[in-house]
Scaffold this motif. Structure first.
Motif, PDB file in Angstrom:
ATOM      1  N   ASN A   1       0.829  -1.202   0.000  1.00  0.00           N
ATOM      2  CA  ASN A   1       0.000   0.000   0.000  1.00  0.00           C
ATOM      3  C   ASN A   1       0.869   1.260   0.000  1.00  0.00           C
ATOM      4  OD1 ASN A   1      -1.931   1.983   0.590  1.00  0.00           O
ATOM      5  ND2 ASN A   1      -3.189   0.449   1.628  1.00  0.00           N
TER       6      ASN A   1
ATOM      7  N   VAL B   1       0.154   4.111   1.076  1.00  0.00           N
ATOM      8  CA  VAL B   1       0.047   4.885   2.323  1.00  0.00           C
ATOM      9  C   VAL B   1       1.145   4.462   3.297  1.00  0.00           C
ATOM     10  CG1 VAL B   1      -1.450   5.455   4.256  1.00  0.00           C
ATOM     11  CG2 VAL B   1      -2.420   5.141   1.984  1.00  0.00           C
ATOM     12  N   ILE B   2       1.436   3.146   3.312  1.00  0.00           N
ATOM     13  CA  ILE B   2       2.481   2.654   4.223  1.00  0.00           C
ATOM     14  C   ILE B   2       3.810   3.306   3.885  1.00  0.00           C
ATOM     15  CG2 ILE B   2       3.783   0.607   4.905  1.00  0.00           C
ATOM     16  CD1 ILE B   2       1.194  -0.983   4.562  1.00  0.00           C
TER      17      ILE B   2
ATOM     18  N   VAL C   1       3.716   6.847   5.106  1.00  0.00           N
ATOM     19  CA  VAL C   1       3.862   6.947   6.563  1.00  0.00           C
ATOM     20  C   VAL C   1       5.302   6.699   6.959  1.00  0.00           C
ATOM     21  CG1 VAL C   1       3.286   5.785   8.731  1.00  0.00           C
ATOM     22  CG2 VAL C   1       1.475   6.398   7.133  1.00  0.00           C
ATOM     23  N   LEU C   2       5.892   5.664   6.389  1.00  0.00           N
ATOM     24  CA  LEU C   2       7.281   5.340   6.720  1.00  0.00           C
ATOM     25  C   LEU C   2       8.215   6.487   6.375  1.00  0.00           C
ATOM     26  CD1 LEU C   2       7.649   1.566   5.779  1.00  0.00           C
ATOM     27  CD2 LEU C   2       7.670   2.620   8.055  1.00  0.00           C
TER      28      LEU C   2
ATOM     29  N   SER D   1       7.466   9.617   6.104  1.00  0.00           N
ATOM     30  CA  SER D   1       7.242  10.786   6.967  1.00  0.00           C
ATOM     31  C   SER D   1       7.834  10.553   8.357  1.00  0.00           C
ATOM     32  CB  SER D   1       5.752  11.128   7.043  1.00  0.00           C
ATOM     33  OG  SER D   1       5.071  10.130   7.755  1.00  0.00           O
ATOM     34  N   VAL D   2       7.736   9.315   8.848  1.00  0.00           N
ATOM     35  CA  VAL D   2       8.351   9.020  10.145  1.00  0.00           C
ATOM     36  C   VAL D   2       9.870   9.172  10.049  1.00  0.00           C
ATOM     37  CG1 VAL D   2       8.818   7.166  11.807  1.00  0.00           C
ATOM     38  CG2 VAL D   2       6.498   7.545  11.008  1.00  0.00           C
TER      39      VAL D   2
ATOM     40  N   ALA E   1      10.662  12.781  10.104  1.00  0.00           N
ATOM     41  CA  ALA E   1      10.543  13.270  11.478  1.00  0.00           C
ATOM     42  C   ALA E   1      11.737  12.825  12.310  1.00  0.00           C
ATOM     43  CB  ALA E   1       9.245  12.789  12.103  1.00  0.00           C
ATOM     44  N   ALA E   2      12.197  11.576  12.064  1.00  0.00           N
ATOM     45  CA  ALA E   2      13.349  11.053  12.809  1.00  0.00           C
ATOM     46  C   ALA E   2      14.585  11.897  12.545  1.00  0.00           C
ATOM     47  CB  ALA E   2      13.591   9.598  12.440  1.00  0.00           C
TER      48      ALA E   2
ATOM     49  N   LEU F   1      14.362  14.665  14.779  1.00  0.00           N
ATOM     50  CA  LEU F   1      14.660  14.217  16.142  1.00  0.00           C
ATOM     51  C   LEU F   1      16.169  14.164  16.350  1.00  0.00           C
ATOM     52  CD1 LEU F   1      13.824  13.011  18.913  1.00  0.00           C
ATOM     53  CD2 LEU F   1      13.929  10.772  17.850  1.00  0.00           C
TER      54      LEU F   1
ATOM     55  N   PHE G   1      17.512  17.507  16.778  1.00  0.00           N
ATOM     56  CA  PHE G   1      17.223  18.015  18.123  1.00  0.00           C
ATOM     57  C   PHE G   1      18.175  17.418  19.154  1.00  0.00           C
ATOM     58  CE2 PHE G   1      15.122  17.302  22.216  1.00  0.00           C
ATOM     59  CZ  PHE G   1      14.910  18.611  22.601  1.00  0.00           C
TER      60      PHE G   1
END
Lengths: 62, 815
Positions: A2, A4-5, A8-9, A11-12, A15-16, A19, A22
């Protein structure tokens, strides 16, 4: 798989990356003092006139 | 009666260009600018020469008053010693050295501006960075161009003398714990945000749910994100809970740790067994908010360091005389029998015998007595006394660490630690009791809820865990630290520094306030007023000219008030222990003790009553008047005492003589005691406590230390945060003393605020537990309820603490 998976992966992962940025910032001490920078940023840059030669005061040791 | 200290209106109306203090006596003029003292003028000139006068444009009270500073010219010589330098530098290489120095006089934006332009003042300095909350400056410099000593001297020149401390502890241990906390918060926040995003997909999926492959991915990803949170971010609570259980105690950390573990385990179980979505979003959010509470606590702690020993009161080094040469050695290396040279304004580092013919020693810090003591050859001079007037030579008779002062200091800080331990353990007991009660209640309710459903084991298990999850007292543990931590940070801006957060709660319960006099209600230095017949201007100049030739501290103070006048004198003769006679401006002037002047003059001396005479004056053989010691009462004291008397009992307890009784009578009435030795002060404190009062002691010197450690709360008043008293819970900058009533009522408000936040969090918990018992704690309800309770408590605490702090700011403007 899919799409979407995948989205999502990724985008994570993005984001990482933030992180990690930071964690690096915190580790390098950028959050050690969070008050003084707020004061410091209000200072205007002053132009030091180059014509004025600093007078060397002989006041060491007084 | 008239005062000789009146200066022309035009100058009195001005404030010192450098420090902004009103110019009272002896204005120093330069370039049509008025300064309060020569020290301030010097700083101005240094800054002007380096084109740094913008410093004064930022804040009106930028400069640090140089009046009370007494830097020995070789104070920092010791920094040339590589062994000493090694202990001070945090980083050293051949071309770059780094030092982080506490500079207590850092207080405003101007300080930051100037100190971060320090490289213009001292060539060889590469960069300087100020931390205004911790009052430190970090300086990188090139050791080939400049030295640690030159930097320290330059800083002292401009009023920012560094506090030299040879620290035993590893540098940077404190900051790394803060950095670790940020890392924990970052990871928990990251996990909380991402799991929430994935859970929202399920919450809003509608009746048919989302695609199975997506659900599996989301749940697996949520578990993966939560594992670092459990193992790393939440570890402080596991460590604390384990320590408590090992000590056979149950405190609030136990239900928190229990809640975290159950929350994670139940979620993983639900996901793996495919019975539900789990509560991983709530789990991550919970840990995130708990860590936020920790951050507030941590912030409050690293504001100002209170760990001072008697060493911080002493200089780092002392000048000793050996075979006619004077060398500077660290004070630890003083051997018994060494000859020490101590100059005007310097502190005697160890108990020793006076070698000079005569010396004047000011013991106000140690005993509270403000008048200097006259010592003659062979007399003992005790550590902590300040040499006044003339330089003295001493023979060390004890090592520094064995002096009376060190013993007194150690004893009082030991007492305070014990006292604090008692108090902390009482607080711990309360917290443990609450934690035990809370944990037992939560487990009890969970078991009860589970028992109701007993044949249905799945339902029973689900209720049991749901109650434990929702009962996790996250908001409860946030209420006090966030309120008190915010309050502590805000108070720091008003010159009120708390040792720990509990001080505010102790302060709130105080009902009896005892003041010290010297240095607390009055300024540390004394002033003299002249009483007698009117003097002509010539006579005034004559008196100060003759007085300026004496090394007696009282004479110096008399002379100092006319420092800008020309001193003309001839034939000055001083009698040790008596007085001084000299001719100036055509008058013969005699200044000295009453007996000395009685011999010098023919007429009857009309001595004022009730006040102590510091020195009598005779002009041309005729008694003219006398100088009285006049306390310099800090501004706003009368209003302060009147405000405090409305609700509390207020008393004065002084180690000084009762010469100022008349000054303080209108304020304190009969509640005054003078000549109180340190032991008597402790006794008075205990007597007050035995009557059931909670006592607040406000003092400034070591003489109060014993009483301060016996008191329920101790406040130290200080003009600069460098000199510190052991055993204080709270440091009050002298100009903030008038904010005391506002501070006490603020403490009151803060306590009420904590009660309100606690009520809210208990209500949330009760609601959550009710829902859990009824089997209605779905992941969505938990995801809304748990962060909502934390956010409510944080909002109430921060907003309330800020709102009430405004009244303190207002108080400051009114006075």
């Amino acid at each position: 798989m899919n799409i979407v998976i995948l989205l999502v992966l990724s985008s994570v992962l993005a984001a990482a990356a933030f992180l990690i940025a930071f964690l690096w910032a915190a580790g390098s001490g950028q959050y050690d003092d969070v008050y003084t920078p707020a004061v410091r940023m209000l200072f205007d840059d002053t132009i030091i006139s180059t014509e004025k030669i600093p007078i060397e005061l002989n006041d060491h040791g007084t | 009666m008239r005062s000789i200290h009146q200066t022309p209106e035009s100058i009195t109306a001005h404030a010192c260009v450098h420090c902004g203090e009103p110019i009272a006596t002896g204005a120093v003029l330069a370039n049509n600018l008025a300064f309060c003292c020569a020290g301030c003028k010097t700083v101005y000139e240094i800054l002007a020469a380096h084109d740094l006068c913008e410093y004064y444009a930022r804040e009106t009270t930028a400069g640090v008053s140089m009046k009370r500073r007494n830097v020995r010219e070789d104070e920092f010589t010791i920094l040339d010693d590589p062994a000493v330098a090694r202990k001070i530098l945090t980083f050293a290489s051949s071309h770059l050295n780094r030092v982080i120095w506490p500079v207590p006089s850092v207080h405003c934006a101007s300080c930051v501006w100037l100190l971060e332009r320090f490289e213009r003042l001292e060539p060889g300095v590469l960069s300087s960075t100020v931390d205004i909350m911790r009052k430190t400056v970090m300086i990188d410099f090139d050791p080939r161009t400049t030295s640690l000593r030159r930097i320290a001297e330059r800083l002292a020149n401009i009023g920012y003398a560094p506090l030299l401390r040879l620290s035993e502890e590893e540098p940077g241990t404190k900051t790394s714990s803060v950095r670790g906390l940020y890392a924990r918060i970052g990871i928990a926040g990251f996990a909380a945000g991402n799991t929430m995003m994935m859970y929202i997909a399920e919450y809003f999926a509608g009746p048919h749910g989302i695609e199975h492959s997506l659900v599996t991915t989301f749940r697996a990803l949520s578990i993966a994100l939560s594992i670092p949170v459990l193992l790393y971010s939440a570890s402080p609570w596991f460590i604390a809970a384990r320590a408590a259980l090992r000590g056979r105690r149950i405190n609030l950390d136990v239900p928190v740790a229990l809640g975290i573990v159950v929350l994670f385990a139940r979620s993983v179980f639900d996901i793996v067994s495919s019975t539900g979505t789990g509560y991983l979003d709530s789990f991550n959010g919970l840990v995130f908010f708990l860590l936020i509470g920790r951050l507030f606590q941590q912030r409050a702690f690293d504001a100002l360091s209170f760990d001072r020993t008697y060493r911080s009161f002493f200089p780092l080094s002392v000048r000793i005389l050996k075979n006619g040469n004077s060398t500077v050695i660290p004070i630890e290396k003083i051997n018994i029998g060494d000859a020490l040279s101590v100059r005007n304004g310097e502190v005697v580092p160890c108990d020793s015998a006076l070698e000079s013919e005569i010396g004047y020693v000011d013991y106000s810090f140690v005993t509270g007595e403000s008048a200097p003591v006259e010592c003659t050859r062979g007399e003992m001079v005790y550590a902590g006394g300040k040499a006044m007037g003339r330089a003295i030579t001493l023979i060390a008779s004890k090592k520094v660490s064995h002096s009376e002062l060190a013993a007194m200091w150690e004893a009082s800080s030991l007492l305070k630690d014990k006292e604090n331990g008692k108090r902390r353990s009482r607080y711990l007991q309360w917290s443990d009791l609450f934690g035990t009660w809370f944990t037992l209640a939560a487990v009890g309710v969970a078991l009860l809820g589970a028992a109701v459903w007993v044949p249905d084991w799945t339902k029973s298990f689900s209720i049991f865990t749901a109650v434990l999850i929702v009962a996790c007292p996250c908001a409860l543990t946030l209420a006090a630290p966030i309120t008190l931590g915010t309050a502590m940070g805000l108070l720091g801006r008003f010159g009120i520094y708390l040792k720990n957060m509990g001080v505010l709660l102790d302060l709130e319960r105080v009902d009896s306030i005892i003041f010290d006099k010297t240095g607390t209600l009055t300024m540390p230095d004394y002033r003299f007023s002249f009483t007698g017949r009117p003097l002509t201007q010539d006579e005034q100049i004559a008196i100060s000219s003759v007085a300026s030739q004496s090394s007696h501290p009282i004479s110096r103070a008399i002379a100092g008030s006319w420092s800008d006048r020309e001193n003309e004198f001839e034939e000055v003769k001083e009698t040790v222990g008596g007085g001084i006679v000299g001719r100036s401006m055509g008058h013969t002037v005699a200044i000295g003790s009453i007996e000395f002047i009685r011999e010098q003059c023919w007429n009857e001396m009309e001595l004022g009553r009730g006040r102590e005479i510091a020195a009598a004056v005779a002009i041309d053989g005729e008694y003219a008047g006398a100088y009285m010691m006049q306390p310099m009462v800090r501004p706003g004291i009368a209003a302060l005492i009147a405000a405090l008397r409305k609700t509390k009992s207020v008393a004065l307890l002084s180690g000084d003589t009762d010469r100022d009784r008349a000054t303080f009578e209108p304020l304190f009435g009969t509640a005054m005691r003078f000549n109180a030795r340190p032991e008597a002060k402790i006794g008075a404190m205990e007597q007050e406590q035995s009557r059931g009062h909670r006592v607040l002691m406000i003092g400034d010197g070591l003489n109060d230390a014993g009483a301060m450690s016996a008191a329920d709360v101790a406040i130290a008043v200080t003009d600069d945060t460098a000199t510190l008293v052991p055993a204080c819970d709270l440091i009050l900058r002298a100009d903030s003393l008038t904010k005391l009533p506002a501070l006490v009522s603020y403490a009151h408000r803060v306590k009420q605020l904590i009660a309100v936040s606690l009520t809210f969090s208990i209500l949330y918990n009760a609601l959550g537990v009710t829902l859990a018992i009824m089997g209605m704690l779905s992941p969505l309800v938990a995801a809304v309820l748990m962060p909502l309770s934390s956010l409510t408590v944080i909002a109430i605490s921060v907003a309330g603490a800020r709102h009430f702090a405004r009244s303190i700011a207002k108080e400051g403007r009114a006075t």
